[in-house]
Design a protein around this motif. Structure first.
Motif, PDB file in Angstrom:
ATOM      1  N   ILE A  56       0.863  -1.187   0.000  1.00 49.18           N
ATOM      2  CA  ILE A  56       0.000   0.000   0.000  1.00 49.18           C
ATOM      3  C   ILE A  56       0.902   1.239   0.000  1.00 49.18           C
ATOM      4  N   VAL A  57       0.806   2.052  -1.052  1.00 48.60           N
ATOM      5  CA  VAL A  57       1.648   3.247  -1.179  1.00 48.60           C
ATOM      6  C   VAL A  57       0.740   4.479  -1.237  1.00 48.60           C
ATOM      7  N   THR A  58       0.916   5.395  -0.296  1.00 50.42           N
ATOM      8  CA  THR A  58       0.119   6.620  -0.293  1.00 50.42           C
ATOM      9  C   THR A  58       0.936   7.768  -0.864  1.00 50.42           C
ATOM     10  N   ILE A  59       0.299   8.565  -1.734  1.00 52.02           N
ATOM     11  CA  ILE A  59       0.959   9.715  -2.352  1.00 52.02           C
ATOM     12  C   ILE A  59       0.335  10.981  -1.773  1.00 52.02           C
ATOM     13  N   THR A  60       1.176  11.802  -1.120  1.00 50.38           N
ATOM     14  CA  THR A  60       0.664  12.967  -0.419  1.00 50.38           C
ATOM     15  C   THR A  60       1.602  14.156  -0.625  1.00 50.38           C
ATOM     16  N   SER A  61       1.246  15.329  -0.074  1.00 50.70           N
ATOM     17  CA  SER A  61       2.086  16.506  -0.330  1.00 50.70           C
ATOM     18  C   SER A  61       1.954  17.640   0.679  1.00 50.70           C
ATOM     19  N   ASP A 113       1.985   1.267   3.672  1.00 52.19           N
ATOM     20  CA  ASP A 113       3.260   0.617   3.969  1.00 52.19           C
ATOM     21  C   ASP A 113       4.406   1.566   3.634  1.00 52.19           C
ATOM     22  N   GLU A 114       4.141   2.437   2.667  1.00 58.25           N
ATOM     23  CA  GLU A 114       5.152   3.378   2.207  1.00 58.25           C
ATOM     24  C   GLU A 114       4.443   4.660   1.773  1.00 58.25           C
ATOM     25  N   VAL A 115       5.118   5.809   1.967  1.00 62.46           N
ATOM     26  CA  VAL A 115       4.510   7.086   1.604  1.00 62.46           C
ATOM     27  C   VAL A 115       5.445   7.852   0.674  1.00 62.46           C
ATOM     28  N   LEU A 116       4.884   8.358  -0.425  1.00 59.84           N
ATOM     29  CA  LEU A 116       5.632   9.239  -1.316  1.00 59.84           C
ATOM     30  C   LEU A 116       5.124  10.665  -1.108  1.00 59.84           C
ATOM     31  N   ILE A 117       6.052  11.593  -0.970  1.00 62.81           N
ATOM     32  CA  ILE A 117       5.695  12.992  -0.771  1.00 62.81           C
ATOM     33  C   ILE A 117       6.065  13.758  -2.037  1.00 62.81           C
ATOM     34  N   VAL A 118       5.054  14.388  -2.652  1.00 61.43           N
ATOM     35  CA  VAL A 118       5.301  15.156  -3.876  1.00 61.43           C
ATOM     36  C   VAL A 118       5.525  16.616  -3.491  1.00 61.43           C
ATOM     37  N   ASP A 126       7.990  19.460   4.430  1.00 57.54           N
ATOM     38  CA  ASP A 126       8.700  19.258   5.699  1.00 57.54           C
ATOM     39  C   ASP A 126       7.717  18.982   6.838  1.00 57.54           C
ATOM     40  N   ARG A 127       6.610  19.698   6.824  1.00 51.77           N
ATOM     41  CA  ARG A 127       5.569  19.501   7.837  1.00 51.77           C
ATOM     42  C   ARG A 127       4.987  18.090   7.726  1.00 51.77           C
ATOM     43  N   ILE A 128       4.727  17.680   6.485  1.00 50.78           N
ATOM     44  CA  ILE A 128       4.191  16.331   6.247  1.00 50.78           C
ATOM     45  C   ILE A 128       5.172  15.263   6.728  1.00 50.78           C
ATOM     46  N   ILE A 129       6.450  15.461   6.448  1.00 50.29           N
ATOM     47  CA  ILE A 129       7.468  14.493   6.882  1.00 50.29           C
ATOM     48  C   ILE A 129       7.450  14.368   8.402  1.00 50.29           C
ATOM     49  N   GLY A 130       7.318  15.501   9.097  1.00 50.82           N
ATOM     50  CA  GLY A 130       7.224  15.487  10.561  1.00 50.82           C
ATOM     51  C   GLY A 130       5.994  14.716  11.039  1.00 50.82           C
ATOM     52  N   LEU A 131       4.848  14.937  10.385  1.00 51.18           N
ATOM     53  CA  LEU A 131       3.609  14.250  10.773  1.00 51.18           C
ATOM     54  C   LEU A 131       3.688  12.756  10.478  1.00 51.18           C
ATOM     55  N   LEU A 132       4.335  12.401   9.362  1.00 55.10           N
ATOM     56  CA  LEU A 132       4.491  10.987   9.010  1.00 55.10           C
ATOM     57  C   LEU A 132       5.342  10.277  10.056  1.00 55.10           C
ATOM     58  N   ALA A 139       5.719  11.167  13.179  1.00 57.47           N
ATOM     59  CA  ALA A 139       4.939  11.081  14.421  1.00 57.47           C
ATOM     60  C   ALA A 139       3.907   9.950  14.333  1.00 57.47           C
ATOM     61  N   ALA A 140       3.408   9.674  13.118  1.00 58.62           N
ATOM     62  CA  ALA A 140       2.396   8.621  12.931  1.00 58.62           C
ATOM     63  C   ALA A 140       3.026   7.248  12.699  1.00 58.62           C
ATOM     64  N   GLY A 141       4.365   7.172  12.772  1.00 57.09           N
ATOM     65  CA  GLY A 141       5.052   5.903  12.546  1.00 57.09           C
ATOM     66  C   GLY A 141       5.046   5.467  11.091  1.00 57.09           C
ATOM     67  N   LYS A 142       4.848   6.424  10.166  1.00 58.18           N
ATOM     68  CA  LYS A 142       4.800   6.105   8.733  1.00 58.18           C
ATOM     69  C   LYS A 142       5.994   6.707   7.994  1.00 58.18           C
ATOM     70  N   GLY A 143       6.896   7.324   8.727  1.00 58.66           N
ATOM     71  CA  GLY A 143       7.970   8.087   8.101  1.00 58.66           C
ATOM     72  C   GLY A 143       9.188   7.268   7.773  1.00 58.66           C
ATOM     73  N   PRO A 144      10.182   7.886   7.136  1.00 66.37           N
ATOM     74  CA  PRO A 144      10.162   9.278   6.712  1.00 66.37           C
ATOM     75  C   PRO A 144       9.522   9.485   5.337  1.00 66.37           C
ATOM     76  N   GLY A 145       9.277   8.445   4.585  1.00 67.12           N
ATOM     77  CA  GLY A 145       8.739   8.615   3.232  1.00 67.12           C
ATOM     78  C   GLY A 145       9.828   8.931   2.236  1.00 67.12           C
ATOM     79  N   LYS A 146       9.434   8.916   0.967  1.00 67.02           N
ATOM     80  CA  LYS A 146      10.377   9.235  -0.111  1.00 67.02           C
ATOM     81  C   LYS A 146       9.826  10.389  -0.937  1.00 67.02           C
ATOM     82  N   LEU A 147      10.743  11.158  -1.517  1.00 63.22           N
ATOM     83  CA  LEU A 147      10.353  12.408  -2.150  1.00 63.22           C
ATOM     84  C   LEU A 147      10.250  12.301  -3.676  1.00 63.22           C
TER      85      LEU A 147
END
Lengths: 278, 99
Positions: free
Chosen positions: A11-16, A143-148, A160-166, A168-176
């Motif tokens: 499961i890959v979530t794309i967020t920004s 399972d993984e988060v991509l930040i656009v 940067d804010r999203i990375i911090g929230l990810l 905190a939610a145990g989903k970080g750090p994500g990939k850019l």
């Protein structure tokens, strides 16, 4: 590729954070590229009330049921899955256009993802902008988060804010995913480079997508740009899909529009202005 | 916010280049503040408390004290420059009591 629990799809979530940076375009293109690699893919539009992934995919006229119908038990999961015209292993679960974010919960998102996991290789979730409920719903099953982001101050700050929230939610750090970069402007010192953005955000880059004249016509037609072999943005999305799939794809030099300027820049910078592309 | 922090002596402006250099510099300032997530009042109180502790051991030249938020490599840093003139008498005794 197996998910983190070793049982089926990932499961890959794309967020920004910030809106308008290209989340939906990225979701559509990475999804199509994964399907082209022979993967079974389901795209979920989690932007309840402001659905767009259907039009970017060119599937808006096939919608009968949507994610809220699934969450509220009005249809079976299968009935809400719209098959892509060219790629039979690519499906879309659209958002509802008439409801709001409160119509879906985090546990709904986890439930739908758990149903899909054994059936597919990848579930890509297109998150709404912001850091509120819709974002929380979208990352809940990830399972993984991509930040656009774009190479602009406001977009990078929100990333940067999203990375911090990810984190905190145990989903970080994500990939850019760095979207809409213009090498000619980077060379002139008028745009943040990929290295600048990586340095500031301190997370791993999964793709660098150049600004490309084919992107807008592609969205006009509802045919994701990754299907256009001439498009450099399309190639970048293709490379992101391969990296997501575990391949080690090198970042290629970004070609400039103006070959002479590029050579001149190389001459004066010893080649380190030549950026990576992906 | 960067302006406020500068006023409290917690940010230093570096030199400027093209607009990309300016963007990078401004982002560093904004993100340091976002990440520390403290109000100017809290930052000021922190600064005072740190100086109180140091003053128990050495005589601090308080007019030359400098606090700054900095981004170095991957780290966000609170950097304090605290000049002191000479050790306070009774420093060793304090050390023994707390040790």
């Amino acid at each position: 590729m197996a998910g983190e629990n070793g049982m089926g799809g990932k499961i890959v979530t794309i967020t920004s954070g910030k809106g308008g940076v290209g989340k939906t375009t990225a979701t559509a293109n990475i999804g199509v590229a994964l399907a082209q690699l022979g993967k079974r893919v389901v795209l979920i539009d989690a932007d309840i009330g402001l659905r767009n992934l259907d039009v970017v995919m060119g599937l808006e006229n096939r919608i009968v049921y949507n994610l809220v119908d699934v969450a509220e038990g009005r249809c079976k999961l299968r009935q809400a899955m719209i098959k892509h015209k060219l790629l039979p292993d690519l499906h879309l679960i659209p958002a509802s256009q008439t409801r709001d974010k409160s119509a879906v919960s985090q546990s709904d998102m986890i439930q739908v993802s758990d149903w899909l996991r054994p059936e597919v290789d990848y579930v890509l979730i297109d998150s709404p902008a912001g850091i509120e409920r819709g974002f929380r719903n979208a990352i809940a099953p990830a399972d993984e988060v991509l930040i656009v982001t774009n190479p602009e101050v406001s977009a990078v700050r929100d990333a940067d804010r999203i990375i911090g929230l990810l984190e905190a939610a145990g989903k970080g750090p994500g990939k850019l995913v760095l979207n809409r970069i213009r090498q000619d402007m980077v060379s002139k010192g008028e745009m943040l480079s990929a290295d600048d953005v990586t340095d500031i955000l301190a997370i791993k880059m999964i793709g660098i997508v150049p600004e490309d004249q084919f992107v807008v016509p592609a969205s006009n037609k509802g045919v994701p740009v990754v299907l256009n072999e001439e498009s450099r943005a399309g190639l970048a999305y293709h490379n992101i899909a391969r990296r997501l799939n575990g391949e080690n794809v090198p970042f290629l030099p970004l070609e400039e529009e103006d070959g002479f300027l590029r050579r001149l820049t190389r001459l004066f910078s010893g080649g380190n202005q030549l950026l990576k592309q992906g | 916010m960067a302006g406020l922090l500068e006023r409290f002596g917690l940010l230093k402006r570096a030199g400027r280049g093209g607009s990309a250099a300016s963007a990078k510099e401004r982002l560093h300032f904004v993100l340091l503040h976002d990440r520390i997530d403290l109000s100017p009042e809290e930052l000021d109180r922190m600064k005072k408390e740190i100086l109180e502790v140091i003053s128990r051991y050495v005589a601090v030249e308080s007019d030359r004290v400098d606090f700054a938020l900095e981004h170095r490599r991957r780290d966000n840093l609170i950097v304090a420059e605290v000049p002191f003139s000479k050790p306070k008498t009774g420093t060793q005794q304090v050390g023994r009591e707390t040790g």
